[in-house]
Design a protein around this motif. Structure first.
Motif, mmCIF file in Angstrom:
data_model
loop_
_atom_site.group_PDB
_atom_site.id
_atom_site.type_symbol
_atom_site.label_atom_id
_atom_site.label_comp_id
_atom_site.label_asym_id
_atom_site.label_seq_id
_atom_site.Cartn_x
_atom_site.Cartn_y
_atom_site.Cartn_z
ATOM 1 N N UNK A 210 53.136 39.539 47.903
ATOM 2 C CA UNK A 210 52.483 40.784 48.305
ATOM 3 C C UNK A 210 52.900 41.973 47.441
ATOM 4 N N UNK A 211 53.789 41.747 46.509
ATOM 5 C CA UNK A 211 54.271 42.821 45.651
ATOM 6 C C UNK A 211 53.310 43.071 44.498
ATOM 7 N N UNK A 212 53.271 44.305 44.020
ATOM 8 C CA UNK A 212 52.452 44.630 42.861
ATOM 9 C C UNK A 212 52.974 43.931 41.609
ATOM 10 N N UNK A 213 54.261 43.578 41.612
ATOM 11 C CA UNK A 213 54.852 42.868 40.474
ATOM 12 C C UNK A 213 54.265 41.470 40.307
ATOM 13 N N UNK A 214 53.585 40.982 41.335
ATOM 14 C CA UNK A 214 52.998 39.648 41.266
ATOM 15 C C UNK A 214 51.750 39.603 40.394
ATOM 16 N N UNK A 215 51.262 40.773 39.950
ATOM 17 C CA UNK A 215 49.994 40.842 39.230
ATOM 18 C C UNK A 215 50.178 41.338 37.798
ATOM 19 N N UNK A 216 49.421 40.728 36.896
ATOM 20 C CA UNK A 216 49.268 41.270 35.552
ATOM 21 C C UNK A 216 47.923 41.978 35.480
ATOM 22 N N UNK A 217 47.932 43.207 34.967
ATOM 23 C CA UNK A 217 46.722 44.018 34.845
ATOM 24 C C UNK A 217 46.096 43.713 33.488
ATOM 25 N N UNK A 218 45.066 42.860 33.488
ATOM 26 C CA UNK A 218 44.455 42.423 32.238
ATOM 27 C C UNK A 218 43.353 43.345 31.759
ATOM 28 N N UNK A 219 42.543 43.873 32.696
ATOM 29 C CA UNK A 219 41.370 44.613 32.260
ATOM 30 C C UNK A 219 40.880 45.603 33.292
ATOM 31 N N UNK A 220 39.877 46.358 32.884
ATOM 32 C CA UNK A 220 39.164 47.276 33.772
ATOM 33 C C UNK A 220 37.700 46.854 33.753
ATOM 34 N N UNK A 221 37.185 46.502 34.925
ATOM 35 C CA UNK A 221 35.788 46.053 35.005
ATOM 36 C C UNK A 221 34.852 47.201 34.651
ATOM 37 N N UNK A 222 33.863 46.898 33.810
ATOM 38 C CA UNK A 222 32.951 47.935 33.337
ATOM 39 C C UNK A 222 31.524 47.716 33.810
ATOM 40 N N UNK A 223 30.926 46.609 33.398
ATOM 41 C CA UNK A 223 29.509 46.413 33.680
ATOM 42 C C UNK A 223 29.158 44.947 33.603
ATOM 43 N N UNK A 224 28.017 44.603 34.185
ATOM 44 C CA UNK A 224 27.525 43.231 34.077
ATOM 45 C C UNK A 224 26.892 43.010 32.707
ATOM 46 N N UNK A 225 27.056 41.805 32.208
ATOM 47 C CA UNK A 225 26.499 41.423 30.909
ATOM 48 C C UNK A 225 25.250 40.575 31.149
ATOM 49 N N UNK A 226 24.203 40.860 30.410
ATOM 50 C CA UNK A 226 22.980 40.060 30.547
ATOM 51 C C UNK A 226 22.306 39.965 29.184
ATOM 52 N N UNK A 227 21.256 39.187 29.132
ATOM 53 C CA UNK A 227 20.497 39.016 27.893
ATOM 54 C C UNK A 227 19.121 39.641 28.062
ATOM 55 N N UNK A 228 18.748 40.472 27.122
ATOM 56 C CA UNK A 228 17.433 41.107 27.193
ATOM 57 C C UNK A 228 16.307 40.080 27.048
ATOM 58 N N UNK A 229 16.623 38.932 26.459
ATOM 59 C CA UNK A 229 15.603 37.892 26.273
ATOM 60 C C UNK A 229 15.490 36.963 27.474
ATOM 61 N N UNK A 230 16.307 37.197 28.518
ATOM 62 C CA UNK A 230 16.272 36.318 29.689
ATOM 63 C C UNK A 230 14.945 36.456 30.423
ATOM 64 N N UNK A 231 14.349 35.340 30.793
ATOM 65 C CA UNK A 231 13.155 35.325 31.637
ATOM 66 C C UNK A 231 13.614 35.561 33.073
ATOM 67 N N UNK A 232 13.263 36.711 33.633
ATOM 68 C CA UNK A 232 13.789 37.090 34.947
ATOM 69 C C UNK A 232 13.268 36.190 36.059
ATOM 70 N N UNK A 233 12.219 35.431 35.797
ATOM 71 C CA UNK A 233 11.686 34.507 36.790
ATOM 72 C C UNK A 233 12.297 33.120 36.632
#
Length: 254
Positions: A210-233
C-alpha cells in the motif's frame, strides 16, 4: 497550514497512490470547461501538480482555461472531508506552469508548483518523488503489467473522492521513443478525463503493497492512439495510448 503525509494508523487501510492522484477541473472564470487527472510530485521541499500540457492549454482546440481546481483530502479518518483548491494558471499574463520540448517538438507533460503555505489546514496527500522514477535493478520491458490511476470521464468515488485504476500493459519497446516521439505506447481502455493520469508499474522487489514506494512512475497518460485509415465500421479502435516518459519531470521541477 501545510500538507502532511499519511498517518501510520491509516496506511493499512488506504493505498497511498490514491492520495497522490487528484481530480482536475479546468475553468475559464466561473465556466467549467473539462475534467482531467493529475498527480503530486515532490522535489526537495517543493510540491508540484503534474498533468498533461493539453489539459492546461490546447491552442488547437481553443481550450484556454485560466485556472484549475483540485480536490484535497483534509482528514485521515473521514475521506469524505475535502477542500476544493483553486490554482491560477497565469500571473500578469505569464504562464505559471512549466512545460518542455525536445528534438521532436512539445512534450505533453506540464508541472505547476503548488504554494504549500496556501494549502488548507490538515491537507492530507502523498507525492511521488525522484525515487519513483528509478527502476532500480529491475528490468522494464514490453508486455509488463501497468496501472493507470485517474478519473475517466470524471468518474470516481464521489463520496470519498478517490480515483479508479485501469489495467494496462506496455505495448511498445520501452526505452525507445515511439516514432521518435517522447512517449511509449500502452494497451489499455481509456477515456476522456484520463489525461494526466500517472502510468505505474508495481515493483517486484519487496515493498509494502500500500506504500507509494511500491510503484515506479513510468509515464503520464496523454491520449488514445488510432489510425486515420481505420474503417470505423469494420475495424475496432486499436485500444493503444500514448504515455510520455517521466524523466522530463527532472527538468520541469528543477
Amino acid at each position: 497550514m501545510g500538507w502532511t503525509t499519511v498517518p501510520s494508523d491509516s496506511q493499512n487501510s488506504l493505498e497511498e497512490v490514491l492520495l497522490a492522484t487528484t481530480h482536475i477541473r479546468t475553468y475559464w472564470g466561473s465556466q467549467h470547461l473539462t475534467n482531467a487527472s493529475g498527480f503530486f510530485f515532490q522535489r526537495d521541499a517543493r510540491l508540484f501538480l503534474v498533468t498533461s500540457s493539453h489539459v492546461l492549454q490546447d491552442q488547437l482546440t481553443r481550450h484556454l482555461p485560466d485556472r484549475i481546481e483540485i480536490e484535497l483530502h483534509t482528514s485521515a479518518h473521514d475521506l469524505s472531508r475535502i477542500a476544493i483548491f483553486s490554482i491560477p494558471l497565469f500571473s500578469q499574463g505569464a504562464e505559471l506552469w512549466t512545460r518542455a520540448s525536445d528534438t521532436a517538438g512539445s512534450v505533453d507533460i506540464a508541472a505547476i508548483e503548488i504554494a504549500v503555505d496556501r494549502l488548507p489546514e490538515q491537507t492530507l496527500l502523498r507525492a511521488f518523488n525522484v525515487s519513483n522514477l528509478d527502476a532500480g535493478s529491475e528490468d522494464v520491458a514490453i508486455g509488463d503489467d501497468l496501472t493507470v490511476v485517474g478519473f475517466p470521464l470524471g468518474f470516481h468515488d464521489t463520496v470519498h473522492y478517490l480515483a479508479v485504476a485501469r489495467s494496462a500493459s506496455i505495448a511498445s519497446a520501452y526505452g525507445v521513443r515511439f516514432q521518435r516521439q517522447g512517449y511509449f505506447l500502452t494497451d489499455a481502455r481509456t477515456h476522456r478525463g484520463s489525461s494526466g493520469s500517472p502510468v505505474l508499474r508495481r515493483r517486484r522487489a519487496a515493498h509494502s503493497a500500500r506504500s507509494l514506494d511500491a510503484w515506479q512512475l513510468l509515464g503520464v497518460h496523454s491520449t488514445r492512439m488510432d489510425m486515420r485509415t481505420r474503417d470505423v465500421i469494420e475495424d475496432e479502435s486499436l485500444g493503444l495510448n500514448c504515455a510520455w516518459y517521466t524523466d522530463v519531470l527532472l527538468l520541469l521541477t528543477a
